[in-house]
Design a protein around this motif. Structure first.
Motif, mmCIF file in Angstrom:
data_model
loop_
_atom_site.group_PDB
_atom_site.id
_atom_site.type_symbol
_atom_site.label_atom_id
_atom_site.label_comp_id
_atom_site.label_asym_id
_atom_site.label_seq_id
_atom_site.Cartn_x
_atom_site.Cartn_y
_atom_site.Cartn_z
ATOM 1 N N PRO A 58 0.827 -1.212 0.000
ATOM 2 C CA PRO A 58 0.000 0.000 0.000
ATOM 3 C C PRO A 58 0.861 1.261 0.000
ATOM 4 O O PRO A 58 2.011 1.247 0.421
ATOM 5 C CB PRO A 58 -0.805 -0.122 1.301
ATOM 6 C CG PRO A 58 0.052 -0.954 2.190
ATOM 7 C CD PRO A 58 0.806 -1.902 1.298
ATOM 8 N N ASN A 59 0.265 2.336 -0.474
ATOM 9 C CA ASN A 59 0.933 3.636 -0.487
ATOM 10 C C ASN A 59 0.104 4.611 0.336
ATOM 11 O O ASN A 59 -0.845 5.216 -0.161
ATOM 12 C CB ASN A 59 1.092 4.131 -1.917
ATOM 13 C CG ASN A 59 1.732 5.523 -1.988
ATOM 14 O OD1 ASN A 59 2.460 5.917 -1.071
ATOM 15 N ND2 ASN A 59 1.460 6.255 -3.057
ATOM 16 N N ARG A 60 0.455 4.727 1.620
ATOM 17 C CA ARG A 60 -0.269 5.631 2.521
ATOM 18 C C ARG A 60 0.702 6.597 3.170
ATOM 19 O O ARG A 60 1.903 6.329 3.265
ATOM 20 C CB ARG A 60 -0.997 4.836 3.612
ATOM 21 C CG ARG A 60 -2.165 4.019 3.106
ATOM 22 C CD ARG A 60 -2.927 3.417 4.280
ATOM 23 N NE ARG A 60 -3.522 4.444 5.126
ATOM 24 C CZ ARG A 60 -4.004 4.207 6.352
ATOM 25 N NH1 ARG A 60 -3.927 2.997 6.872
ATOM 26 N NH2 ARG A 60 -4.540 5.178 7.050
ATOM 27 N N ILE A 61 0.167 7.727 3.630
ATOM 28 C CA ILE A 61 1.026 8.783 4.173
ATOM 29 C C ILE A 61 0.913 8.913 5.689
ATOM 30 O O ILE A 61 1.506 9.823 6.267
ATOM 31 C CB ILE A 61 0.697 10.133 3.516
ATOM 32 C CG1 ILE A 61 -0.757 10.543 3.830
ATOM 33 C CG2 ILE A 61 0.923 10.063 2.019
ATOM 34 C CD1 ILE A 61 -1.102 11.954 3.464
ATOM 35 N N VAL A 62 0.160 8.036 6.311
ATOM 36 C CA VAL A 62 0.126 7.996 7.770
ATOM 37 C C VAL A 62 0.469 6.571 8.198
ATOM 38 O O VAL A 62 0.629 5.688 7.361
ATOM 39 C CB VAL A 62 -1.247 8.433 8.341
ATOM 40 C CG1 VAL A 62 -1.498 9.894 8.078
ATOM 41 C CG2 VAL A 62 -2.366 7.597 7.741
ATOM 42 N N GLY A 63 0.586 6.339 9.489
ATOM 43 C CA GLY A 63 1.038 5.038 9.937
ATOM 44 C C GLY A 63 2.505 4.852 9.629
ATOM 45 O O GLY A 63 2.941 3.775 9.218
ATOM 46 N N GLU A 64 3.280 5.926 9.830
ATOM 47 C CA GLU A 64 4.705 5.881 9.513
ATOM 48 C C GLU A 64 5.584 6.073 10.754
ATOM 49 O O GLU A 64 6.804 6.013 10.637
ATOM 50 C CB GLU A 64 5.046 6.962 8.487
ATOM 51 C CG GLU A 64 4.346 6.757 7.150
ATOM 52 C CD GLU A 64 4.585 7.885 6.178
ATOM 53 O OE1 GLU A 64 4.788 7.605 4.982
ATOM 54 O OE2 GLU A 64 4.568 9.065 6.607
ATOM 55 N N LEU A 65 4.966 6.326 11.904
ATOM 56 C CA LEU A 65 5.726 6.502 13.140
ATOM 57 C C LEU A 65 5.147 5.592 14.218
ATOM 58 O O LEU A 65 3.963 5.685 14.545
ATOM 59 C CB LEU A 65 5.673 7.959 13.611
ATOM 60 C CG LEU A 65 6.299 8.261 14.981
ATOM 61 C CD1 LEU A 65 7.785 7.946 14.972
ATOM 62 C CD2 LEU A 65 6.068 9.716 15.374
ATOM 63 N N LEU A 66 5.985 4.723 14.747
ATOM 64 C CA LEU A 66 5.565 3.808 15.811
ATOM 65 C C LEU A 66 6.243 4.232 17.109
ATOM 66 O O LEU A 66 7.471 4.222 17.213
ATOM 67 C CB LEU A 66 5.934 2.372 15.452
ATOM 68 C CG LEU A 66 5.490 1.281 16.429
ATOM 69 C CD1 LEU A 66 3.978 1.324 16.643
ATOM 70 C CD2 LEU A 66 5.913 -0.095 15.919
ATOM 71 N N GLN A 67 5.426 4.626 18.083
ATOM 72 C CA GLN A 67 5.928 5.116 19.367
ATOM 73 C C GLN A 67 6.544 3.968 20.180
ATOM 74 O O GLN A 67 6.269 2.791 19.919
ATOM 75 C CB GLN A 67 4.772 5.737 20.153
ATOM 76 C CG GLN A 67 4.080 6.898 19.463
ATOM 77 C CD GLN A 67 4.875 8.183 19.552
ATOM 78 O OE1 GLN A 67 5.999 8.207 20.034
ATOM 79 N NE2 GLN A 67 4.293 9.271 19.078
ATOM 80 N N PRO A 68 7.355 4.294 21.186
ATOM 81 C CA PRO A 68 7.948 3.245 22.019
ATOM 82 C C PRO A 68 6.920 2.304 22.641
ATOM 83 O O PRO A 68 7.163 1.097 22.750
ATOM 84 C CB PRO A 68 8.698 4.038 23.100
ATOM 85 C CG PRO A 68 9.021 5.335 22.452
ATOM 86 C CD PRO A 68 7.862 5.639 21.548
ATOM 87 N N GLY A 69 5.761 2.852 23.051
ATOM 88 C CA GLY A 69 4.716 1.990 23.602
ATOM 89 C C GLY A 69 4.177 1.016 22.576
ATOM 90 O O GLY A 69 3.774 -0.103 22.910
ATOM 91 N N GLY A 70 4.160 1.429 21.306
ATOM 92 C CA GLY A 70 3.749 0.531 20.236
ATOM 93 C C GLY A 70 4.805 -0.517 19.933
ATOM 94 O O GLY A 70 4.479 -1.678 19.659
ATOM 95 N N ILE A 71 6.079 -0.127 20.009
ATOM 96 C CA ILE A 71 7.177 -1.084 19.834
ATOM 97 C C ILE A 71 7.094 -2.184 20.885
ATOM 98 O O ILE A 71 7.244 -3.372 20.587
ATOM 99 C CB ILE A 71 8.543 -0.376 19.926
ATOM 100 C CG1 ILE A 71 8.747 0.573 18.731
ATOM 101 C CG2 ILE A 71 9.678 -1.376 20.035
ATOM 102 C CD1 ILE A 71 9.118 -0.101 17.447
ATOM 103 N N ALA A 72 6.829 -1.778 22.138
ATOM 104 C CA ALA A 72 6.738 -2.760 23.229
ATOM 105 C C ALA A 72 5.595 -3.736 22.987
ATOM 106 O O ALA A 72 5.745 -4.955 23.179
ATOM 107 C CB ALA A 72 6.555 -2.031 24.562
ATOM 108 N N ALA A 73 4.428 -3.227 22.559
ATOM 109 C CA ALA A 73 3.284 -4.102 22.282
ATOM 110 C C ALA A 73 3.574 -5.010 21.094
ATOM 111 O O ALA A 73 3.211 -6.192 21.090
ATOM 112 C CB ALA A 73 2.034 -3.258 22.021
#
Length: 501
Positions: A58-73
């Motif tokens: 897919p070619n989308r312009i959001v969903g490009e930054l994963l926060q540390p809390g998301g990395i942990a999950a």
């Protein structure tokens, strides 16, 4: 009970998925949430069918930054490897540039248990700090899908879901009807997939939302995107938030070795983006780009040279609503959205997938046909997820309101917010933004600390340094009441809707 994938029973389950299209769970949408929940349930031994309309990147312009809390999950879901080998860039926090004045807001110092040390006070000078990751959305999605394709308990099918299927004598959802394209003839043929539980995660523009929820997304602005090549950011490995005197928020963050994403917030109907002013391109070129750091402007102007209107995405707010399962759950962005200013969407999605999978684990819900047990789990899920989602959602909406301030009271709060950061009060707010602090009380404390600092700064500005300034104290007091009222009008309705409804 988990079935060994090499046993005859496992072969029979696989055959039922692939030939008869029957499984424990049917997941619609192989995006962020769909892949995560499919993988989590498959790891528990559930038989899963994952349906996706387009399996190409897919070619989308959001969903490009994963926060540390998301990395942990993500790691707890067993998908931590998906941020590897996609040219992902470490993210260490934020650099907020307010009227050309930068303030660095790094992710907070944490202890050995991952808890933020200075959640209520200032910031730690030394210590371990978590990191996020930024990347091309499509590359990350393909890693998630690859993990699902390789899982022995998941069958992935490229097909378009057209409607849900109900029981003949009950309202129970039994699965979905789809249209599958024959790759040889191009003809679309009807297909049917059955599961004890159907989970729909078909994204922000969900066509099934009306079937489950009464609420609709609220959209007041859009993000327009440029991809900047080989530009120099003021601070490496930090996401940048630019607030100019006459501009709405602009985000800058690196998504690859050579690529940097620029997102320009453009509210609906603003005069600066009217046709007479050159439309959206006119606003970006004449208003937003001049407010960017000098090192970034050449690459931004070059990216605008193609003459096209930049790719856009609506900035939606959709508070979560209670739902009764009846064999069907609507989740992901179809269920709950917030302004993407703070980059919290994927953190919410992965934490939701983790929590839901724990609540319907076979040790708690052996049979997914048990509608009573499923509904009890969904009710617990709805309230327990708020420890994370209420913080992320309230912060996203409240900060956007402050950063896009359009009246005197909001501008006073805006000044108070940046002064708060400049005084070193960053670990708590950034821990909340990063999904690391999951205590709503910490959010309330910092929000009203900002509000009272704004009152104090405004009073000093009103009364000035003149000896007769004290005579203006009544005006400062009136201002204080108005600012506090405005802060409450921003914050409290969000807290009520996200935390208590």
């Amino acid at each position: 009970m988990t079935v060994n994938p090499t046993t005859p029973a496992a072969d029979d389950i696989r055959r039922r998925r692939e030939q008869h299209h029957e499984a424990d769970v049917v997941v619609v949408g192989a995006g962020i949430f769909g892949c995560a929940i499919a993988y989590a349930l498959a790891n528990q031994g559930r038989s899963v069918i994952l349906l996706e309309r387009w399996m190409k990147e897919p070619n989308r312009i959001v969903g490009e930054l994963l926060q540390p809390g998301g990395i942990a999950a993500l790691k707890r879901l067993g998908l931590g490897h998906c941020v590897n080998d996609i040219d992902a860039i470490p993210c260490k926090g934020y650099n907020v540039i307010f009227n050309s004045s930068p303030t660095l807001i790094p992710y907070p110092t944490i202890d050995d248990n991952g808890d933020v040390i200075y959640a209520w006070s200032g910031s730690g000078k030394e210590g371990k700090r978590p990191e996020g990751r930024s990347f091309h959305h499509g590359k990350f999605i393909m890693q998630l899908r690859r993990s699902c394709l390789e899982h022995e308990n998941i069958t992935v099918v490229e097909t378009e879901v057209v409607k849900t299927m109900r029981g003949e004598f009950t309202d129970q959802i039994l699965g979905v009807e789809t249209r599958t394209t024959d790759k040889n003839t191009g003809e679309k043929r009807p297909d049917y997939f059955f599961g004890h539980l159907t989970i729909i995660a078909d994204g922000y523009d969900s066509k099934f939302r009306k079937q489950v929820l009464k609420s609709k997304p609220v959209v007041k602005s859009k993000f327009y995107a440029l991809e900047l090549i080989d530009t120099e950011l003021p601070r490496e490995h930090f996401g940048h938030v630019i607030i100019g005197r006459n501009t709405f928020p602009t985000l800058l963050y690196q998504i690859g070795t050579h690529e940097t994403r620029a997102l320009f917030d453009v509210p609906t109907g603003i005069p600066e983006a009217s046709p007479a002013a050159g439309g959206v391109r006119g606003y970006i070129k004449n208003v937003a780009i001049p407010a960017l750091p000098a090192s970034v402007r050449p690459a931004a102007l070059k990216a605008l040279e193609d003459g096209k209107i930049p790719q856009s995405m609506p900035n939606s707010w959709l508070p979560a609503s209670k739902q009764d399962a009846n064999g069907l759950l609507l989740l992901g962005d179809a269920f709950n959205m917030r302004h993407p200013l703070t980059g919290g969407g994927m953190t919410v999605a992965f934490n939701d997938a983790l929590l839901l999978s724990q609540l319907i684990d076979p040790s708690r819900v052996p049979n997914l046909e048990d509608s009573k047990a499923i509904n009890e789990a969904v009710s617990i899920f709805y309230w327990r997820r708020k420890n994370v989602t209420s913080i992320v959602n309230v912060l996203a909406q409240a900060l956007y309101t402050l950063f896009a301030a359009n009246d005197r009271q909001l501008r006073a709060l805006q000044i108070g917010c940046f002064e708060y950061f400049q005084r070193g009060m960053t670990d708590g707010p950034c821990g909340l933004l990063g999904g690391i602090i999951q205590r709503p009380a910490v959010l309330a404390y910092h929000f009203f600390s900002v509000a009272f600092l704004a009152l104090w700064l405004n009073a000093l500005a009103v009364m000035g340094s003149s000896p007769v300034g004290i005579l203006k104290a009544p005006l400062a007091l009136i201002d204080a009441v108005l600012i506090l009222w405005r802060a409450s009008c921003v914050f409290l309705p969000l807290v009520w809707r996200e935390g208590f409804q």
